[in-house]
Write a protein that holds these residues in place. Structure first.
Motif, mmCIF file in Angstrom:
data_model
loop_
_atom_site.group_PDB
_atom_site.id
_atom_site.type_symbol
_atom_site.label_atom_id
_atom_site.label_comp_id
_atom_site.label_asym_id
_atom_site.label_seq_id
_atom_site.Cartn_x
_atom_site.Cartn_y
_atom_site.Cartn_z
ATOM 1 N N SER A 1 68.847 71.318 14.090
ATOM 2 C CA SER A 1 69.612 71.711 13.294
ATOM 3 C C SER A 1 70.297 70.910 12.717
ATOM 4 C CB SER A 1 70.720 73.188 13.358
ATOM 5 O OG SER A 1 71.971 71.960 13.685
ATOM 6 N N PRO B 1 81.186 75.984 6.519
ATOM 7 C CA PRO B 1 79.504 75.059 6.145
ATOM 8 C C PRO B 1 78.691 76.094 6.059
ATOM 9 C CG PRO B 1 81.346 74.223 7.791
ATOM 10 C CD PRO B 1 81.990 75.769 7.421
ATOM 11 N N THR C 1 73.163 70.040 8.894
ATOM 12 C CA THR C 1 74.366 71.002 8.986
ATOM 13 C C THR C 1 74.291 70.202 6.753
ATOM 14 O OG1 THR C 1 75.799 70.337 10.096
ATOM 15 C CG2 THR C 1 76.655 70.715 7.853
ATOM 16 N N PRO D 1 78.524 70.422 4.499
ATOM 17 C CA PRO D 1 79.972 70.386 5.613
ATOM 18 C C PRO D 1 80.910 71.690 4.997
ATOM 19 C CG PRO D 1 78.975 68.558 4.746
ATOM 20 C CD PRO D 1 78.352 69.284 4.350
ATOM 21 N N VAL E 1 74.790 75.949 7.857
ATOM 22 C CA VAL E 1 73.958 74.793 9.025
ATOM 23 C C VAL E 1 72.872 75.735 8.785
ATOM 24 C CG1 VAL E 1 73.762 73.936 11.116
ATOM 25 C CG2 VAL E 1 76.179 74.376 10.252
#
Length: 749
Positions: free
Chosen positions: A537, A528, A539, A542, A530
């Motif tokens: 945060s 992922p 993502t 993913p 991020v």
């Protein structure tokens, strides 16, 4: 006493006699016989069955093959399968099946036994009928071959003799750029396994909608349906011949070779579906609404609703740094080919996902706008920016390399359904080996291309197969540098032709379902991405996400790389899907024609703006669309000397009622211009206007329940990128963006 002794002697004699009889009858066991066996007329990658020539005078004996040796060495079987230098030999009793994998002869010694005695003889199998370039086509069967790329010796000589490097510098240059780790045997589409099931595309028709198709090409002509292709260019003298006159290569001819180059004819390579038939349309040379409709098989195109037209391949697209508004005309054409053709079963449209992962296509003025995305491993443009890719009627195909991993260019997005091999550029990593315009007078391989490059020594070193005079390409009829998602889409189209060939009763939705269920998850450890946003945060990518229905999706790869062998096997025993359901749009705010939702997307805040929408339809999802109107008054096409980062900063995440998340926009993407509509032009002050995003991540889940969308502005700083349009760069938006309208539509059953 004497009589009893005689009895015992008699019993002993009988016992001895019985013992001898049990070993073969009578008083002597006769050894079996073995005779030499010759097999001819095999086809590369196609199994052939035979019987060892053995006999035994003792009718009660059971004969079996006990050993196979090659070149004096005994081979060990795994589950009855012996690996020869040229292929696989499967032994069952005194029968065998041979699968030729290399284009060489097979000569082995076999031993037969009756349990006590044995005999030996030779099994000789002639070299199979083949295609001389197939051994380099790693997308079909990957043995770790280089496909004529990565010629370290030639590159080293070029660097020393033509660039002026010393030996140490040349060696260092090569070591830093030639990575053999990209050559991974087995990372392919498993096409040979489909052929081994007797499926080669027979009974399927593929339409190449492209720049042209050389219908007289030596490795295509036998599969091109006569007088069915269309030359759409205005004033064409022969409207059934879309052969390109380009001197520098014909995209469509190379695409056609990947789908259905003729197999086992001793020429070139072979297609994924070497017995499928081809129709060509040079739509890219004449892009009118009528020709777009003809390219979808409407009445008047020459395509009937009764013929087995399986797939349209579309290796083209739009790369522009703005989100293009949804086009109902596009959807209507797509729906026609998917719902009306093939007696209502529908034809599949394979669509290249795009080549703008690292940069916004051919839009050079955007400069280094994608630098942040590149550094993070995020896509520069998004497949959903192009309206033709955001309906379930088109199957968006991403590209992978010979190690099974993402290519440097393949555009990502939640709309990606599957991936297929394409490779890099055929210089420092393998690309595709496929058909090219014939003769060295034109094409990707040939004199004009070398002259256009201006440095023939470079071409000879880095792309030797394309350089005129290569011993395996003497007439320049083939190329080793074809790549891009333009290659991935036809490779997938070939697999679709195989699926149809295995089971012609399948609908386009069922073919799609088979692809979802059988594709191979590649790059399993894809990580992922991020982003730190404000105090939280987001993502942005993913990686692989397994949904509530058990299907894993990745915006880089869709459901994975197509697997021809597994798909054909499933097709043969497939149970029909329920009838399709397409819901009405569920709309709120400006999307419903009401007042704006006025949902503020705070700058550089992970909390973002959250909106829910309740879906009451109990539909099993096959594809789902999301519609958006997102405004930011600062985003204008005439904002010189600077532009806002509002579009670049926008990220969108959707969560299903089952809890599965799909990222529609990752942020850091090149939304540098306002939303654009082909009919009305720029929607000034809008990041998204009548924009539709397709997600395949929810495949198989129920649509019923509460859907949640979160829109996030991921950045609070200026982006110091300058170019001729925005010499002052991209200034962080002073005003927050606003969600004005939202909607959902479900395709499923």
């Amino acid at each position: 006493m004497l009589n009893t002794h005689k009895y015992r002697l008699s019993g002993l004699a009988v016992a001895i006699a019985l013992s001898v009889t049990a070993c073969g009858g009578g008083s002597k066991n006769i050894a079996p016989e073995a005779f030499n066996v010759s097999v001819a007329g095999t086809k590369s990658w196609m199994p052939v069955q035979g019987t060892f020539a053995v006999s035994d005078a003792n009718p009660n004996d059971t004969l079996r093959i006990t050993s196979i040796s090659e070149n004096g060495s005994f081979l060990h079987a795994s589950a009855g399968v012996y690996t020869l230098s040229s292929g696989l030999l499967t032994v069952q009793g005194t029968n065998f099946t041979y699968l030729p994998l290399n284009d060489t002869t097979a000569n082995v010694q076999y031993t037969v036994t009756d349990g006590q005695q044995s005999a030996t003889a030779m099994l000789s199998i002639a070299a199979p009928v083949s295609d001389p370039l197939a051994y380099q086509q790693w997308h079909l069967r990957n043995t770790g071959q280089k496909a004529y790329s990565m010629d370290a010796e030639a590159i080293r000589a070029f660097l020393i003799n033509d660039v002026g490097f010393d030996e140490a510098s040349a060696d260092a240059w090569i070591a830093s750029r030639l990575n053999n780790d990209i050559l991974v045997p087995g990372e392919d589409m498993n096409v040979a396994a489909a052929f081994q099931q007797g499926v080669t595309g027979e009974g399927s028709i593929a339409v190449v909608v492209d720049s042209g198709l050389e219908i007289a090409h030596e490795d295509l002509a036998a599969n091109v349906l006569p007088n069915r292709s269309l030359n759409m260019a205005e004033g064409a003298l022969n409207v059934t011949d879309p052969t390109s006159m380009s001197l520098l290569g014909d995209h469509g001819t190379s695409v056609a070779g990947l789908i259905a180059a003729v197999g086992w004819n001793g020429l070139g390579g072979r297609g994924v579906a070497p017995d499928a038939k081809l129709i060509g349309m040079n739509y890219l040379n004449a892009q009118t609404d009528l020709n777009a409709a003809l390219s979808h098989g409407i009445p008047g195109s020459g395509i009937t609703t009764s013929e087995p037209l399986t797939v349209f391949n579309r290796s083209y697209g739009i790369s522009y740094p703005a989100v293009i508004s949804y086009d109902p005309f596009d959807e209507a054409l797509q729906a026609y080919s998917a719902m009306a053709l093939r007696q209502g079963k529908g034809a599949v449209n394979t669509k290249s996902s795009g080549n703008a992962f690292r940069r916004p296509g051919n839009i050079t003025w955007a400069g280094s706008i994608c630098s942040d995305a590149n550094a993070l491993g995020l896509t520069c443009l998004n497949g959903n920016f192009e309206p033709s890719q955001n309906t379930p009627y088109y199957l968006s195909v991403a590209a992978v390399n010979s190690d099974g991993r993402h290519t440097s260019y393949s555009t990502a997005g939640a709309n990606v359904l599957i991936s297929a091999p394409a490779g890099e550029y055929g210089e420092l990593a393998p690309a595709m080996v496929t058909t090219d315009q014939m003769t060295c007078l034109r094409g990707y391989s040939g004199f004009p291309r070398v002259e256009a490059g201006g440095w023939p020594e470079y071409d000879a070193a880095f792309t030797p197969f394309n350089y005129p005079g290569h011993p395996e390409n003497p007439s320049c009829n083939y190329t080793s540098t074809f790549n891009g998602t333009s290659s991935a889409a036809p490779n997938a189209a070939g697999v679709i032709s195989l699926i149809h060939s295995a089971n012609p009763s399948l609908t386009y939705r069922e073919i799609k379902d088979i692809l979802v269920k059988t594709s191979t998850q590649v790059d399993a450890n894809n990580a992922p991405v991020v982003l730190p946003v404000g105090e939280g945060s987001f993502t942005a990518h993913p990686g692989w996400v397994e949904n509530a229905a058990g299907y894993a999706h990745n915006n880089l790869y869709g459901f994975g790389r197509v697997n021809a062998g597994a798909a054909v096997a499933m097709a043969k025993s497939y149970s029909a899907m329920p009838a399709q359901v397409v819901t009405d749009w569920n709309l709120i705010g400006t999307q419903a024609g009401d007042v704006s939702l006025d949902l503020v997307i705070a700058d550089n805040s992970a909390e973002g703006a959250v909106q829910t929408l309740e879906i009451t339809d109990d539909v099993r999802i096959e594809g789902i669309q999301f519609a958006f109107d997102v405004a930011n008054a600062e985003l204008r096409s005439d904002a010189w000397p600077s532009q806002t980062t509002a579009g670049i900063d926008l990220a969108i995440e959707v969560t299903s009622p089952s809890g599965t998340k799909s990222v529609l926009l990752s942020s850091k993407q090149a939304i540098a211009d306002p939303a654009f509509d082909f009919a009305s032009g720029y929607a000034e002050g809008y990041i998204l206007k009548n924009a539709v995003f397709l997600s395949n991540a929810f495949y198989g889940e129920s649509a019923q329940g509460t859907w949640t969308v979160r829109l996030v502005d991921t950045n609070g700083a200026d982006l110091n990128v300058t170019n001729s349009y925005w010499p002052a760069g991209y200034v962080n938006n002073a005003q927050p963006s606003v969600l004005e309208g939202f909607g959902i539509r479900i395709f499923g059953h």
